[in-house]
Scaffold this motif. Structure first.
Motif, PDB file in Angstrom:
ATOM      1  N   CYS A 102       0.831  -1.215   0.000  1.00 58.04           N
ATOM      2  CA  CYS A 102       0.000   0.000   0.000  1.00 58.04           C
ATOM      3  C   CYS A 102       0.862   1.260   0.000  1.00 58.04           C
ATOM      4  CB  CYS A 102      -0.933   0.013   1.213  1.00 58.04           C
ATOM      5  SG  CYS A 102      -2.271  -1.181   1.078  1.00 58.04           S
ATOM      6  N   GLN A 103       1.955   1.229   0.724  1.00 50.91           N
ATOM      7  CA  GLN A 103       2.811   2.419   0.771  1.00 50.91           C
ATOM      8  C   GLN A 103       3.489   2.674  -0.571  1.00 50.91           C
ATOM      9  OE1 GLN A 103       5.115   1.760   4.493  1.00 50.91           O
ATOM     10  NE2 GLN A 103       3.952   3.481   5.321  1.00 50.91           N
ATOM     11  N   ILE A 104       3.878   1.601  -1.257  1.00 50.31           N
ATOM     12  CA  ILE A 104       4.455   1.789  -2.605  1.00 50.31           C
ATOM     13  C   ILE A 104       3.385   2.372  -3.533  1.00 50.31           C
ATOM     14  CG2 ILE A 104       5.377   0.619  -4.654  1.00 50.31           C
ATOM     15  CD1 ILE A 104       6.594  -1.495  -2.802  1.00 50.31           C
ATOM     16  N   ALA A 105       2.179   1.803  -3.457  1.00 49.82           N
ATOM     17  CA  ALA A 105       1.100   2.263  -4.338  1.00 49.82           C
ATOM     18  C   ALA A 105       0.830   3.748  -4.129  1.00 49.82           C
ATOM     19  CB  ALA A 105      -0.162   1.445  -4.087  1.00 49.82           C
ATOM     20  N   LYS A 106       0.840   4.164  -2.882  1.00 50.36           N
ATOM     21  CA  LYS A 106       0.582   5.575  -2.551  1.00 50.36           C
ATOM     22  C   LYS A 106       1.739   6.474  -3.000  1.00 50.36           C
ATOM     23  CE  LYS A 106      -3.201   6.322  -0.542  1.00 50.36           C
ATOM     24  NZ  LYS A 106      -4.101   7.276  -1.047  1.00 50.36           N
ATOM     25  N   THR A 107       2.948   6.074  -2.588  1.00 51.74           N
ATOM     26  CA  THR A 107       4.109   6.942  -2.755  1.00 51.74           C
ATOM     27  C   THR A 107       4.562   7.017  -4.219  1.00 51.74           C
ATOM     28  OG1 THR A 107       4.798   6.136  -0.611  1.00 51.74           O
ATOM     29  CG2 THR A 107       6.388   7.468  -1.801  1.00 51.74           C
ATOM     30  N   VAL A 108       4.712   5.867  -4.839  1.00 54.00           N
ATOM     31  CA  VAL A 108       5.288   5.827  -6.184  1.00 54.00           C
ATOM     32  C   VAL A 108       4.208   6.035  -7.251  1.00 54.00           C
ATOM     33  CG1 VAL A 108       6.631   4.447  -7.829  1.00 54.00           C
ATOM     34  CG2 VAL A 108       7.048   4.230  -5.366  1.00 54.00           C
ATOM     35  N   PHE A 109       3.062   5.389  -7.067  1.00 54.40           N
ATOM     36  CA  PHE A 109       2.072   5.380  -8.144  1.00 54.40           C
ATOM     37  C   PHE A 109       0.879   6.285  -7.881  1.00 54.40           C
ATOM     38  CE2 PHE A 109       4.320   1.276  -8.314  1.00 54.40           C
ATOM     39  CZ  PHE A 109       4.916   1.440  -9.557  1.00 54.40           C
ATOM     40  N   LYS A 110       0.919   7.000  -6.752  1.00 55.51           N
ATOM     41  CA  LYS A 110      -0.140   7.971  -6.416  1.00 55.51           C
ATOM     42  C   LYS A 110      -1.535   7.348  -6.518  1.00 55.51           C
ATOM     43  CE  LYS A 110       3.247  10.942  -6.361  1.00 55.51           C
ATOM     44  NZ  LYS A 110       3.998  10.817  -5.101  1.00 55.51           N
ATOM     45  N   CYS A 111      -1.625   6.097  -6.111  1.00 55.22           N
ATOM     46  CA  CYS A 111      -2.911   5.408  -6.169  1.00 55.22           C
ATOM     47  C   CYS A 111      -3.902   6.103  -5.224  1.00 55.22           C
ATOM     48  CB  CYS A 111      -2.712   3.950  -5.758  1.00 55.22           C
ATOM     49  SG  CYS A 111      -4.215   2.988  -5.846  1.00 55.22           S
ATOM     50  N   PRO A 112      -5.088   6.493  -5.758  1.00 53.25           N
ATOM     51  CA  PRO A 112      -6.015   7.289  -4.938  1.00 53.25           C
ATOM     52  C   PRO A 112      -6.585   6.543  -3.739  1.00 53.25           C
ATOM     53  CG  PRO A 112      -6.918   6.915  -7.156  1.00 53.25           C
ATOM     54  CD  PRO A 112      -5.561   6.300  -7.132  1.00 53.25           C
ATOM     55  N   ARG A 113      -6.696   5.219  -3.827  1.00 56.86           N
ATOM     56  CA  ARG A 113      -7.284   4.511  -2.691  1.00 56.86           C
ATOM     57  C   ARG A 113      -6.584   3.172  -2.473  1.00 56.86           C
ATOM     58  NH1 ARG A 113     -11.189   4.986   0.834  1.00 56.86           N
ATOM     59  NH2 ARG A 113     -12.416   3.187   1.456  1.00 56.86           N
TER      60      ARG A 113
END
Lengths: 134, 217
Positions: free
Chosen positions: B83-94
């Protein structure tokens, strides 16, 4: 200074030995007590055998104010999770995390952590040796 | 919506099945080769083999255009990192993480995971609800060395007493209704008093027939 090291493998143990000889107080935590065998018998090296996710163990490791927390278990994902949990819970300012995966190291640098990535060091050392000759 | 699910265990499998049925674009990322083969047989192109807590794997999976990323492996530290990679690197909204150890829940929220699902906590609260649902009888007063008590109880809508008069209800020997509590009113019952929705009763009851009374409520 009081330094807590999580993971008593090659790096954790030898780092503890080196730091205690510089006059620091060291607490080493590992869930496998056979890992403590490379630690020096020194009055300022304290061993805690147990799982850091167990509150009793983390409380024991962080009873006194911790100046630095070094996380060097063999698992990148465990390292980043523990580092964040312990930092938050005990309000530790300086946290150092070892991450083998260079991509993951970049992610947690972006999140503001101090990361040591052995893979990158190894590569750059090799490059120094291999680089000059074309 | 484009949804990435990481972890192809029971939860990941059923979640993917459900999300596909709901006409979402889904990619299920699973690390174990044998498991991938099983999943591919059913989901085809919607399955990808790889370690979802690796940046290049998530990139290959198109994490940069994912609307939601769900991490449901059985390992909490992996779910957090994913989840942290998704948020930080890929700016995943949720990002949504399964939390296996309920103690990790607070940490996940503090570390930027948008939502957490803890099956342990869900099961606990379901059990708690059941326990509470079955203990509708509140002991008010215990008399005579614990053999007799006065209890307060709700009459459930499924109770055999509902809609009946006091004299029509066959209370067990050793139980006597002393009052019906209706909103703010206290009714001293006669044989003709009716039990209605929302009523509570105060019952003088012997301990040994308490269980029989409980069944009637």
């Amino acid at each position: 200074m009081r330094i807590v090291i999580l993971g008593s493998g090659r790096v954790g143990s030898h780092l503890a030995n080196a730091l205690v000889n510089k006059g620091h107080t060291i607490v080493v935590v590992d869930d496998k007590d056979r890992k403590f065998k490379s630690l020096e018998d020194h009055p300022d090296i304290h061993r805690i055998h147990g799982n850091i996710f167990d509150e009793k163990i983390s409380d024991q490791a962080c009873t006194e104010k911790v100046d630095k927390f070094v996380v060097v278990t063999g698992n990148d994902n465990i390292n980043v999770m523990v580092a964040q949990a312990i930092q938050k819970k005990y309000q530790i300012q300086e946290v150092y995390i070892r991450i083998f995966d260079p991509d993951l190291a970049d992610v947690y640098r972006m999140l503001g952590f101090e990361i040591i990535c052995p893979t990158n060091y190894t590569i750059s050392e090799f490059m120094k040796l291999l680089g000059p000759k074309k | 919506m484009y949804i990435i699910v990481v972890g192809g265990g029971k939860i990941g499998y059923h979640l993917t099945k459900f999300l596909l049925a709901e006409k979402n674009e889904v990619l299920l990322i699973e690390n174990d080769e044998a498991r991938v083969a099983e999943l591919s047989a059913e989901f085809g192109e919607s399955v990808m083999e790889g370690n979802g807590s690796r940046v290049p794997i998530l990139r290959e999976g198109g994490a940069n255009r994912a609307d939601v990323l769900v991490a449901v492996t059985g390992v909490d530290e992996d779910n957090l990192v994913i989840c942290q990679i998704a948020k930080t690197v890929f700016k995943c909204p949720r990002t949504i993480a399964r939390v296996n150890d309920p103690r990790d829940e607070a940490l996940f929220s503090a570390m930027g995971v948008d939502a957490t699902v803890s099956s342990t906590r869900l099961i606990n609260s379901l059990i708690e609800e059941q326990v509470n649902a079955n203990s509708t009888m509140i002991p008010l007063l215990t008399l005579s060395a614990g053999n007799v008590e006065i209890i307060e109880a709700d009459i459930s809508s499924r109770s055999e007493m509902m809609g009946k008069k006091v004299k029509e209800v066959n209370l067990p020997e050793g139980a006597r209704i002393v009052a019906i509590l209706r909103e703010t009113e206290v009714v001293i019952p006669t044989g003709d008093s009716l039990f209605g929705p929302g009523d509570k009763i105060m019952v003088l009851v012997k301990k040994d027939v308490e269980q029989a009374l409980r069944k009637m409520l």
